[in-house]
Design a protein around this motif. Structure first.
Motif, PDB file in Angstrom:
ATOM      1  N   UNK A   1       0.822  -1.213   0.000  1.00 42.94           N
ATOM      2  CA  UNK A   1       0.000   0.000   0.000  1.00 42.94           C
ATOM      3  C   UNK A   1       0.854   1.261   0.000  1.00 42.94           C
ATOM      4  N   UNK A   2       1.913   1.237   0.810  1.00 40.39           N
ATOM      5  CA  UNK A   2       2.718   2.450   0.972  1.00 40.39           C
ATOM      6  C   UNK A   2       3.814   2.573  -0.088  1.00 40.39           C
ATOM      7  N   UNK A   3       4.176   1.461  -0.714  1.00 43.79           N
ATOM      8  CA  UNK A   3       5.300   1.478  -1.658  1.00 43.79           C
ATOM      9  C   UNK A   3       5.107   2.447  -2.829  1.00 43.79           C
ATOM     10  N   UNK A   4       3.933   2.472  -3.481  1.00 42.15           N
ATOM     11  CA  UNK A   4       3.758   3.426  -4.589  1.00 42.15           C
ATOM     12  C   UNK A   4       3.925   4.876  -4.140  1.00 42.15           C
ATOM     13  N   UNK A   5       3.403   5.212  -2.958  1.00 41.94           N
ATOM     14  CA  UNK A   5       3.537   6.579  -2.459  1.00 41.94           C
ATOM     15  C   UNK A   5       5.007   6.905  -2.175  1.00 41.94           C
TER      16      UNK A   5
ATOM     17  N   UNK B   1       7.640   5.533  -3.702  1.00 45.89           N
ATOM     18  CA  UNK B   1       8.312   5.668  -4.988  1.00 45.89           C
ATOM     19  C   UNK B   1       8.019   7.051  -5.599  1.00 45.89           C
ATOM     20  N   UNK B   2       6.763   7.453  -5.493  1.00 45.75           N
ATOM     21  CA  UNK B   2       6.379   8.764  -6.038  1.00 45.75           C
ATOM     22  C   UNK B   2       7.090   9.891  -5.308  1.00 45.75           C
ATOM     23  N   UNK B   3       7.182   9.789  -3.988  1.00 49.07           N
ATOM     24  CA  UNK B   3       7.827  10.845  -3.197  1.00 49.07           C
ATOM     25  C   UNK B   3       9.320  10.922  -3.500  1.00 49.07           C
ATOM     26  N   UNK B   4       9.989   9.783  -3.634  1.00 47.93           N
ATOM     27  CA  UNK B   4      11.430   9.789  -3.893  1.00 47.93           C
ATOM     28  C   UNK B   4      11.745  10.220  -5.321  1.00 47.93           C
ATOM     29  N   UNK B   5      10.881   9.858  -6.272  1.00 51.60           N
ATOM     30  CA  UNK B   5      11.114  10.265  -7.665  1.00 51.60           C
ATOM     31  C   UNK B   5      10.917  11.763  -7.838  1.00 51.60           C
ATOM     32  N   UNK B   6       9.951  12.314  -7.082  1.00 52.02           N
ATOM     33  CA  UNK B   6       9.701  13.757  -7.151  1.00 52.02           C
ATOM     34  C   UNK B   6      10.868  14.545  -6.573  1.00 52.02           C
ATOM     35  N   UNK B   7      11.499  13.971  -5.571  1.00 51.56           N
ATOM     36  CA  UNK B   7      12.629  14.660  -4.956  1.00 51.56           C
ATOM     37  C   UNK B   7      13.855  14.627  -5.873  1.00 51.56           C
TER      38      UNK B   7
END
Length: 349
Positions: free
Chosen positions: A337-341, A343-349
């Motif tokens: 559940x938390x993995x996609x969020x 990945x999105x947070x780290x890619x945005x950074x």
């Protein structure tokens, strides 16, 4: 991780919790990257696989004890919390009272009924929301009907209420399952029932009666303890006792008495009696030995930081050996559940 090695005292601080007479120190782990010179210490899958291990120590019908090695306390505690609060079971949630003339108030009796473990596979049922009506897919129905009457065959001088009266005690075995829909066919091999048949629900006397319909729903322990599948789920760090200097003669016997039975034995070596650690696992870490000056600087009490002695006692709804695997599955679903969020947070950074 490089081939660099830490000094022995630093390695002990990294891997052990120290037990002293008036304090416990080196409690918090510090295995994070670049904490120690020359050691990367970044998380590595191959290293984790090498260090991780589970060893079953004992297993019975209602409990299991196993060693969980190579994980941080946060992971061990996550499993414990999931076992207590997030593995679902079936429990009595709604009590419809047609008649209750016992001395136990309706709400107290309903609470007692809710705490009776129900042997029903929770994974064959759906969760019921407030908007849903009861169906054979989300509800198990029991009937409880008992009326106390005098036993006409009792002896005139009998004093035992169980012999003077019929239905003087109401037990969990008096809960009668009423299959709905295709439940009778689905559970023909394992009929739904209370786990234990001898749980006392109420005591009645002549003229008193209980008539109720009980609805069981699927739920989790974080909502109410009645849905928790475990009676206890706990862990402790593996005790470690290191004898730094020989303890001989009368001191050896005194040393032995400072620990729980089976931890220390006194053996004969080179013509003298010497204290020897035989099973530190049994130690309760009472620190009694640290009270005696004659053992000062002769013994070191520690606990192995990433070696957890895990104990699970089931309520009987789910076999003890299955519970830990279910907790692992719940944790995996949380990660998904938390993995996609993440990945999105780290890619945005």
């Amino acid at each position: 991780m490089t081939d660099a090695k830490l000094p022995e005292n630093v390695e002990l601080l990294r891997t052990r919790v120290f037990i002293e007479r008036d304090r416990v120190f080196s409690v918090s782990g510090n295995d994070y990257p670049h904490q120690y010179p020359g050691i990367n210490n970044a998380w590595d899958l191959e290293t984790f696989i090498k260090n991780f291990n589970i060893k079953i120590i004992r297993m019975s019908q209602h409990s299991i004890e196993f060693d969980l090695m190579g994980v941080d306390a946060s992971i061990a505690n996550a499993f414990r919390r999931i076992l207590v609060a997030e593995v679902p079971t079936m429990a009595i949630e709604k009590v419809y009272v047609m008649n209750n003339t016992s001395i136990i108030q309706d709400e107290v009796l309903a609470h007692r009924l809710g705490l009776i473990p129900i042997l029903a596979d929770p994974f064959t049922f759906d969760y019921k929301t407030e908007e849903d009506g009861p169906t054979d897919l989300n509800t198990v129905v029991f009937k409880l009907k008992a009326k106390c009457e005098r036993n006409p065959n009792a002896a005139a001088d009998e004093t035992d209420p169980l012999k003077i009266y019929n239905n003087a005690n109401v037990y969990s075995s008096d809960l009668i399952w009423e299959p709905k829909g295709d439940q009778a066919e689905k559970f023909k091999d394992t009929p739904i029932r209370p786990v234990h048949s001898d749980i006392l629900i109420a005591k009645l006397r002549p003229g008193q009666e209980i008539d109720m319909e009980l609805h069981c729903y699927k739920g989790q322990g974080r909502t109410h303890a009645k849905w928790s599948p475990v009676a206890t789920a706990s862990y402790r760090l593996l005790p470690e006792i290191t004898i730094l200097k020989p303890i001989v003669g009368d001191d050896a016997y005194k040393f032995k008495e400072c620990f729980a039975p089976g931890v220390i034995e006194v053996v004969k070596q080179k013509g003298e009696m010497v204290a020897k650690v035989v099973d530190a696992r049994k130690d309760t870490v009472s620190r009694e030995v640290l009270r005696h000056k004659e053992f000062q600087d002769k013994v070191r009490l520690t606990r192995v930081r990433e070696h957890f002695i895990f104990t699970i006692e089931t309520t009987g709804i789910i076999p003890a050996q299955d519970l830990f695997g279910m907790a692992v599955n719940v944790l995996i679903e949380k990660i998904k559940t938390i993995q996609p969020a993440l990945v999105q947070a780290t890619s945005a950074a």
